[in-house]
Design an enzyme around this catalytic site. Structure first.
Site: not given
Ligand code: GCW
Length: 668
Positions: A151, A192, A276, A309, A326, A350, A355, A377, A383, A501, A531
């Site tokens: 990202r 990651n 993930e 996290r 989710r 987050k 996300d 976060e 992104e 937006e 997802w």
């Protein structure tokens, strides 16, 4: 020419303050002259003032005021220590703090005042005291050791190339840049953790990491690494990463002793587990608390902390399944263990439950958790918010997040209060941003995206600053001090989040982006995917029912927020499709129907983006060409993007609903 821009530390010649007497003698009081941070502060003040005002100040360092007994491991004391004051006394300028970092921040305050051409005499005639709002003010790099950045929209990593760590002038200038806005912690590798990055905690990289840590420490910045939860398997030769397995614990004990010895400045680790595809304690039937506590107990003797996290959710969902939500996942996975996380664990949450969409409600963990150290976060890497092509100044969004009342206690119940440690008297807490930097000349792809890097630091340091104040400082320091230029760019930055937006996802629904790349419109791109990201549009309406009739997510909030979100009548318009499935004909608080809102906002969003681009054009010849061209080129791409979004979203919902635009504008 340098191969990177100096951004807000350009220190160009200034007219004001040239006669200021008190700048001739500056006293730094409270830390030892031998301290590296103090040495760096002296250099910064001398070179900055020389370049801006033409003379070099005399600088006197006095170690008075040191609180040698200070307990730096407690969050509150960190804030005390980092507080600084600046004032004019007799014929000099006094910068005082209980720590060298505080003195550094005070010096940057003075340099900022000069760079913004504010009068030194007026600014410091009475004492100005600033105490940072948050103990941890952190940047998270998603840089990979092959030089790519997950990202990343600003070139390659300036930390890594071909699996090697790069240390050069830019490393130090990066430390200066972020320290100057108050950042005191940095995670230098992607959450990651794969391939070479798994070996960061081995001999292969210790030497370079130790050097890097020293450079950062010289600017009051703590070094953190992202950790591969399954290191015991991937590099340790064990067949398990079970946090309760004695062999696993023994391996980590030995490993951590080595790591903290070899990288003496290391402050701790960030961990993405069970997320993930990343391994984690769930594999072994253990909780997230089991995993975090195991590591935390081991690093404790080195003063280390584990930042864990909360981005844990099922990413293999069936789109037909309407029960799994989710948005609930973070809460459901972490709330039950509130109180179980050990005291050197911080949960990093987050801002929203999904996300980093352009509009999301606040994560219900913030205000839910009451006995756990917490960190917010946010993401300044754009992104989902235009990828540093489209201009999107995020500070207004961060102000909203920080100001959100969670009702978790009688007083001091905003997100800002929780993460600064006030609400629950937390030991460790703060705010982290997934950062937007890379090795592009201008560091952030679009020069204007620099406002998010600058602004995140400034806001993390002093949450009371307004979006306007921050934008103005950024422009004056980075682009130009000309009042007209400042006005034009303020008019571009401040409404940019609303504009973005408007031409993208309506009313909080999110996710109508191109899958995987996350740039550009694809209304159904994530609709039949795994997802957990759906808009559920049909010919009658759209939105996800998260009320008590649906997934029940709305009820995870404290009252009165739960009731407010649970009913479409009280739910704010801008989130109403996040919480409710509504007919296109439903009338919003604005008086418009849902479908008319979609049309109006998309036409407006494009028009406003076009207006911003024209305003930018008016700056030709008035600012540095390089900056002008960079942003112009981005605006061209933004308008193509905005037009696609406008026309695809409008057309999609016109075709679904069959309801025409009241104003008869062109829909395809
Ligand atoms: O939003 C998702 C991103 C992933 C990222 C993940 C996370 C680092 O698309 O690229 O992985 O969030 O936050 O862990």
């Amino acid at each position: 020419m340098e191969n990177y821009a100096k951004l807000w530390l350009g220190y160009t010649e200034k007219k004001n303050n040239r006669e200021s007497k008190c700048l001739k003698k500056i006293v730094l009081s409270g830390a030892a002259e031998s301290d590296t941070i103090v040495k760096n502060t002296v250099l910064e003040l001398k070179s900055g003032i020389k370049a801006m005002l033409g003379f070099e100040p005399e600088i006197i360092v006095s170690a008075d005021n040191i609180l040698s007994s200070m307990d730096l491991s407690s969050g509150k004391y960190i804030l005390d220590a980092e507080e600084y004051s600046v004032q004019i006394e007799d014929d000099g300028l006094f910068i005082e703090s209980k720590s060298a970092s505080g003195i550094l921040y005070g010096a940057f305050d003075v340099l900022r005042t000069i760079a913004c051409e504010k009068s030194i005499e007026k600014s410091y005639s009475s004492v100005k005291t600033v105490r940072p709002s948050n103990p941890l003010r952190m940047l998270n790099h998603w840089d990979n050791m092959d030089g790519s950045i997950e990202r990343g929209y600003s070139g390659r990593s300036f930390f890594y190339k071909n699996d090697e760590i790069i240390i050069d002038e830019r490393t130090k200038d990066y430390a200066r840049l972020i320290a100057s806005v108050g950042i005191n912690a940095v995670v230098i590798n992607n959450v990651n953790v794969k391939s070479a990055a798994s070996y960061m905690i081995t001999d292969r990289y210790f030497e370079k990491l130790a050097q890097l840590g020293e450079i950062f420490a010289g600017y009051g910045i703590g070094l953190y690494l992202s950790l591969n939860y399954a290191s015991t398997i991937e590099i340790g030769g064990l067949d398990s990463a079970d946090p309760l397995d004695e062999r696993v614990i023994a391996w980590w004990k030995e490993k951590m002793a080595e790591v903290f010895k070899k990288i003496p400045t290391l402050k701790g680790f960030l961990v993405k587990a069970d997320s993930e595809g990343r391994p984690g304690p769930f594999t072994y039937g253990r909780t997230q608390a089991d995993g975090a506590n195991m590591l935390a107990d081991i690093v404790k003797e080195y003063g280390g902390i584990i930042i864990w996290r909360c981005f844990v959710y099922n990413c293999r969902q069936d789109w037909r399944d309407r029960k799994t939500d989710r948005a609930r996942a973070g809460y459901d996975n972490f709330m039950p263990m509130d109180g179980d996380y050990h005291d050197n664990v911080i949960l990093q949450i987050k801002n929203g439950p999904m996300d980093f969409q352009i509009r999301e409600p606040i994560s219900p963990l913030l205000g839910g958790l009451k006995k756990t150290n917490q960190m917010l976060e946010v993401q300044i890497a754009q992104e989902y918010t235009g990828q540093q092509i489209d201009v999107c100044y995020l500070i207004p969004e961060f102000k909203e997040i920080l100001g959100f009342k969670t009702y978790c206690s009688e007083t001091d119940d905003t997100v800002a209060d929780i993460i600064n440690g006030k609400t629950f008297n937390s030991r460790f807490s703060g705010i982290a941003a997934v950062t937007n930097t890379g090795n592009d000349f201008n560091w952030t792809g679009n020069y204007l995206a620099g406002a998010n890097l600058f602004g995140f630091g400034r806001l993390a340091f002093d949450t009371s600053l307004t979006s306007e104040e921050i934008a103005e400082e950024f422009i004056r320091m980075t682009v130009s001090g000309d009042d007209n230029v400042v006005d034009v760019i303020m008019n571009i930055l401040l409404p940019s989040r609303d504009i973005y937006e408007k031409y993208t996802c309506p009313l909080g629904i999110g996710w109508m982006v191109t899958p995987a790349t996350h740039y550009g419109c694809s209304v159904d791109g994530y609709e039949y995917d795994r997802w957990g990201t759906y808009h559920r549009a049909d010919h009658l309406g759209l939105g996800v029912d998260r009320s008590d009739n649906g997934t029940g997510y709305a009820l995870l909030y404290n009252e009165p927020n739960a009731s407010m979100y649970n009913s479409p009548e009280s739910c704010p318009d801008d989130l109403v499709l996040f919480f409710h499935h509504l007919p296109y004909t439903y009338v919003l608080h604005s008086g418009k129907t849902v479908i008319q809102h979609i049309y109006d906002s998309h036409f407006e969003g494009y028009d406003e983006a076009e207006r911003s681009a024209k305003e930018w054009d008016s700056l030709k010849g008035k600012i540095d060409d390089e900056i002008f061209e960079n942003v112009s080129e981005r605006f061209k791409r933004q308008l193509i993007n905005a037009r696609e979004w406008r026309d695809q979203v409008n057309t999609y919902f016109y075709r679904k609903s069959g309801i025409p635009d009241e104003k008869g504008r062109q829909i395809w």
